[in-house]
Structure formats: C-alpha cells, structure tokens
Design a protein around this motif. Structure first.
Motif, PDB file in Angstrom:
ATOM      1  N   UNK A  16      -2.801   4.550  -4.355  1.00 56.71           N
ATOM      2  CA  UNK A  16      -2.239   5.180  -3.157  1.00 56.71           C
ATOM      3  C   UNK A  16      -2.844   6.561  -2.949  1.00 56.71           C
ATOM      4  N   UNK A  17      -2.978   7.319  -4.023  1.00 57.83           N
ATOM      5  CA  UNK A  17      -3.571   8.654  -3.919  1.00 57.83           C
ATOM      6  C   UNK A  17      -5.004   8.578  -3.417  1.00 57.83           C
ATOM      7  N   UNK A  18      -5.777   7.615  -3.926  1.00 55.93           N
ATOM      8  CA  UNK A  18      -7.164   7.459  -3.492  1.00 55.93           C
ATOM      9  C   UNK A  18      -7.234   7.113  -2.009  1.00 55.93           C
ATOM     10  N   UNK A  19      -6.333   6.244  -1.555  1.00 59.91           N
ATOM     11  CA  UNK A  19      -6.289   5.864  -0.145  1.00 59.91           C
ATOM     12  C   UNK A  19      -5.988   7.070   0.739  1.00 59.91           C
ATOM     13  N   UNK A  20      -4.999   7.868   0.354  1.00 60.04           N
ATOM     14  CA  UNK A  20      -4.620   9.040   1.154  1.00 60.04           C
ATOM     15  C   UNK A  20      -5.735  10.087   1.143  1.00 60.04           C
ATOM     16  N   UNK A  21      -6.347  10.286  -0.015  1.00 59.84           N
ATOM     17  CA  UNK A  21      -7.384  11.312  -0.131  1.00 59.84           C
ATOM     18  C   UNK A  21      -8.605  11.021   0.733  1.00 59.84           C
ATOM     19  N   UNK A  22      -8.881   9.740   0.970  1.00 56.57           N
ATOM     20  CA  UNK A  22     -10.060   9.413   1.771  1.00 56.57           C
ATOM     21  C   UNK A  22      -9.797   9.525   3.274  1.00 56.57           C
ATOM     22  N   UNK A  23      -8.534   9.700   3.657  1.00 57.98           N
ATOM     23  CA  UNK A  23      -8.213   9.877   5.076  1.00 57.98           C
ATOM     24  C   UNK A  23      -8.660  11.260   5.546  1.00 57.98           C
ATOM     25  N   UNK A  28      -1.685  12.231  11.161  1.00 56.52           N
ATOM     26  CA  UNK A  28      -1.455  10.886  10.629  1.00 56.52           C
ATOM     27  C   UNK A  28      -1.497  10.910   9.110  1.00 56.52           C
ATOM     28  N   UNK A  29      -2.472  11.623   8.546  1.00 52.56           N
ATOM     29  CA  UNK A  29      -2.548  11.726   7.092  1.00 52.56           C
ATOM     30  C   UNK A  29      -1.282  12.359   6.516  1.00 52.56           C
ATOM     31  N   UNK A  30      -0.775  13.387   7.175  1.00 53.89           N
ATOM     32  CA  UNK A  30       0.452  14.034   6.709  1.00 53.89           C
ATOM     33  C   UNK A  30       1.626  13.066   6.738  1.00 53.89           C
ATOM     34  N   UNK A  31       1.692  12.230   7.767  1.00 49.64           N
ATOM     35  CA  UNK A  31       2.775  11.251   7.853  1.00 49.64           C
ATOM     36  C   UNK A  31       2.650  10.190   6.766  1.00 49.64           C
ATOM     37  N   UNK A  32       1.435   9.673   6.580  1.00 48.31           N
ATOM     38  CA  UNK A  32       1.218   8.658   5.548  1.00 48.31           C
ATOM     39  C   UNK A  32       1.571   9.217   4.175  1.00 48.31           C
ATOM     40  N   UNK A  33       1.156  10.449   3.927  1.00 51.59           N
ATOM     41  CA  UNK A  33       1.463  11.086   2.647  1.00 51.59           C
ATOM     42  C   UNK A  33       2.961  11.235   2.455  1.00 51.59           C
ATOM     43  N   UNK A  34       3.655  11.617   3.511  1.00 54.64           N
ATOM     44  CA  UNK A  34       5.117  11.771   3.433  1.00 54.64           C
ATOM     45  C   UNK A  34       5.786  10.436   3.139  1.00 54.64           C
ATOM     46  N   UNK A  35       5.373   9.388   3.838  1.00 50.95           N
ATOM     47  CA  UNK A  35       6.003   8.074   3.689  1.00 50.95           C
ATOM     48  C   UNK A  35       5.690   7.458   2.330  1.00 50.95           C
ATOM     49  N   UNK A  36       4.447   7.592   1.883  1.00 47.69           N
ATOM     50  CA  UNK A  36       4.015   6.911   0.663  1.00 47.69           C
ATOM     51  C   UNK A  36       4.340   7.672  -0.620  1.00 47.69           C
ATOM     52  N   UNK A  37       4.688   8.936  -0.503  1.00 47.93           N
ATOM     53  CA  UNK A  37       4.937   9.741  -1.708  1.00 47.93           C
ATOM     54  C   UNK A  37       6.341  10.335  -1.708  1.00 47.93           C
ATOM     55  N   UNK A  38       7.330   9.489  -1.460  1.00 47.48           N
ATOM     56  CA  UNK A  38       8.712   9.976  -1.406  1.00 47.48           C
ATOM     57  C   UNK A  38       9.566   9.415  -2.537  1.00 47.48           C
ATOM     58  N   UNK A  39       8.949   9.163  -3.680  1.00 43.91           N
ATOM     59  CA  UNK A  39       9.737   8.840  -4.861  1.00 43.91           C
ATOM     60  C   UNK A  39      10.085   7.390  -5.090  1.00 43.91           C
ATOM     61  N   UNK A  40       9.432   6.452  -4.403  1.00 46.54           N
ATOM     62  CA  UNK A  40       9.718   5.046  -4.630  1.00 46.54           C
ATOM     63  C   UNK A  40       9.256   4.587  -6.006  1.00 46.54           C
ATOM     64  N   UNK A  41       9.892   3.537  -6.502  1.00 43.68           N
ATOM     65  CA  UNK A  41       9.578   3.023  -7.844  1.00 43.68           C
ATOM     66  C   UNK A  41       8.414   2.041  -7.852  1.00 43.68           C
ATOM     67  N   UNK A  42       7.897   1.681  -6.676  1.00 46.51           N
ATOM     68  CA  UNK A  42       6.747   0.762  -6.579  1.00 46.51           C
ATOM     69  C   UNK A  42       7.061  -0.601  -7.193  1.00 46.51           C
ATOM     70  N   UNK A  43       8.286  -1.059  -7.046  1.00 47.58           N
ATOM     71  CA  UNK A  43       8.712  -2.303  -7.690  1.00 47.58           C
ATOM     72  C   UNK A  43       7.891  -3.498  -7.221  1.00 47.58           C
ATOM     73  N   UNK A  44       7.685  -3.643  -5.929  1.00 52.78           N
ATOM     74  CA  UNK A  44       7.006  -4.829  -5.401  1.00 52.78           C
ATOM     75  C   UNK A  44       5.552  -4.913  -5.862  1.00 52.78           C
ATOM     76  N   UNK A  45       4.758  -3.831  -5.727  1.00 51.02           N
ATOM     77  CA  UNK A  45       3.381  -3.943  -6.237  1.00 51.02           C
ATOM     78  C   UNK A  45       3.310  -4.108  -7.744  1.00 51.02           C
ATOM     79  N   UNK A  46       4.262  -3.542  -8.467  1.00 52.84           N
ATOM     80  CA  UNK A  46       4.267  -3.733  -9.918  1.00 52.84           C
ATOM     81  C   UNK A  46       4.561  -5.192 -10.259  1.00 52.84           C
ATOM     82  N   UNK A  47       5.481  -5.813  -9.529  1.00 55.08           N
ATOM     83  CA  UNK A  47       5.739  -7.244  -9.724  1.00 55.08           C
ATOM     84  C   UNK A  47       4.461  -8.043  -9.506  1.00 55.08           C
TER      85      UNK A  47
END
Length: 285
Positions: A16-23, A28-47
C-alpha cells in the motif's frame, strides 16, 4: 493477538505504501492516503495471502491480488460513509466528512479502477469472481437501503450481509487459493470458509452496534441489525442470544472447513483470525 507483527501484514502495508508513494502529489493522493492508512487490520488481504500459502503458493504470487481486495474494500468504506453520512471511522473523520462527498466519491472510483488494474493479470476465474464480489457488494448496499420496509425479515437480512460483507471475505479466500495453484473444487472450499467467516464477522458487528459498544465510528444513519430483526418477535435478551448463536454456527462452519486444509502455520493463523474478529469480540459484552 498482535496481527501487526505478522509478516503478511507487513507485506500488505509495504504494498500500500509503495502504491501511494508512486502517485503524483495531488488532492487525490491525500485522500487515498487518508482512506488507506486509517488503522485497518488488513484482514481480507491477509486472508488471501494465507490461503495462497496453504495451497503452497508464496506472497510474491498473491500480493497484487491481496492489494486489489484491500482497494476494493477501501472504496466500499467510502461509499458506505456516503450512504450513511458517516462522520467518524476508526476515530478519524471519514473521507466525505474531511474532503467532501464529491471528492470522496471520485476517490472511491479511483480505488476501484486501481483494484481492477491489480487483479487483471490473474486470469479469467479470478477476475470473474472479483467482479461478481463487487456487484454483490453494490447489491447488498441497495438491500441495506430498504431495511425499514415491513417485509424485511431474517432471510432478507442474511442475503444483505452475504452480499455487502461476506462476499468479499469469500473471494479473498478463494482467490488466494487460486493464486496458490488450487483447482476449482479446493478454491470452492476456501470460498465457503471465507463466506462463513464474513457472515459471523458482520453479525458480531451488528451485535456490538445494537448494544451501543462500537467505538471509533459515528454515522447519522445506521443499518438494521440482526438483533433488531429478532426483537420484532422476542425480548432484547433473547434477540442478543439468538444472534450470538448465529455467530457460533458460522464460526463452527468456518473452523470445520479449515480443518480440511493442509496443516501449516498459515492455517493456524486463519484459525486465530477466525476467533479474533468474531468470538473474541463478544467476550466482554
């Protein structure tokens, strides 16, 4: 359980960090960063990563698919906040609250487009299942908007939460299996595991909301919960207990399915996740 210490969590965070950094620098980048870095546990991708590992795959094979699932999930949270007029999520302002509904909507669209780009190399079956999950999630939200209708009962509720929540858990597991080399039959078992876990997870979330013990989230409008559905015909205490029984039924189905998979550390972690996002959440109520 400290999921942030798992290597799978670190893989997703790094991706996720690599994706945001290349933007390029933009609102839009600020919004994506806010949405993607708000403390989620990443349960679905970890599954997804763990399911791939159980099928003898590696995270190199499945990481982009895992990121696609997380982008789809993040977009769905934006849309959910738009529909419910969400104000706070994970103790932070929601994207619509912070940036305005129009910009937030476009951010959700961008994340969905990015998820399509990430999932596109994985072949017909994976792309088909991913697309169907996205459609299911939209259909589930439409059902959710009708929750105040008189004919909305138990069966309608379960259809709603399968589509809006459990379907993404289900394809997280089955796509992970596919990326690890599973055939359609084995991937179907993973799909059943993810579906059972997702159903249990959503019912737990409903119970906590019904009992007003949800922290870090505030919306002007809320969905009808399973205990609310049951209180139409029974006491509050009976409705809560019946809802807990439904959680246990789905958790047992998820664990029974896990037992049919190859014994390994990845399977052990899926057992831990299953309890972590369901039964463990109910311990203090």
């Amino acid at each position: 359980m400290n999921i942030e210490e798992w290597e799978e969590y670190r893989y997703v965070e790094s991706g996720i960090s690599a994706f945001i950094n290349q933007m390029e620098e933009s609102s839009l980048k600020k919004m994506v960063e806010h949405v993607c870095n708000t403390g989620g546990k990443r349960i679905r991708p970890i599954i997804l990563l763990l399911s791939c590992e159980i099928c003898s795959g590696t995270y190199y094979q499945s990481l982009n698919a895992a990121l696609a699932v997380e982008m789809m999930h993040s977009a769905s949270l934006i849309h959910d906040d738009l529909l419910d007029q969400g104000i706070i999520r994970r103790n932070l302002p929601t994207a619509p609250e912070k940036f305005g509904p129009s910009k937030a909507l476009l951010c959700g669209d961008y994340l969905i487009a990015k998820s399509i780009e990430l999932i596109s190399p994985y072949g017909k079956k994976v792309i088909r299942d991913f697309g169907r999950a996205g459609m299911n999630m939209a259909e589930g939200e439409v059902l959710d908007l009708r929750l105040d209708e008189d004919d909305f009962g138990e069966s309608s509720y379960f259809e709603c939460i399968y589509k809006k929540t459990a379907s993404l858990f289900a394809i997280s597991a089955s796509i992970g299996a596919y990326t690890g080399g599973a055939d359609e039959a084995l991937a179907g078992r993973f799909n059943f595991f993810g579906n059972s876990l997702g159903m249990a997870y959503q019912i737990v979330d409903d119970i906590l909301e019904f009992m007003e013990v949800v922290e870090g989230k505030k919306s002007k409008f809320t969905s009808q919960t399973l205990p609310h559905v049951y209180t139409m015909n029974m006491s509050k205490e009976e409705a809560i207990q019946k809802s807990i029984d439904a959680v246990k039924m789905h958790v047992n189905a998820a664990k029974d399915t896990l037992m049919t998979f190859r014994a390994c550390s990845a399977r052990d972690k899926l057992f831990q996740i299953t309890d972590y996002i369901t039964l463990d959440m109910l311990e203090n109520i």
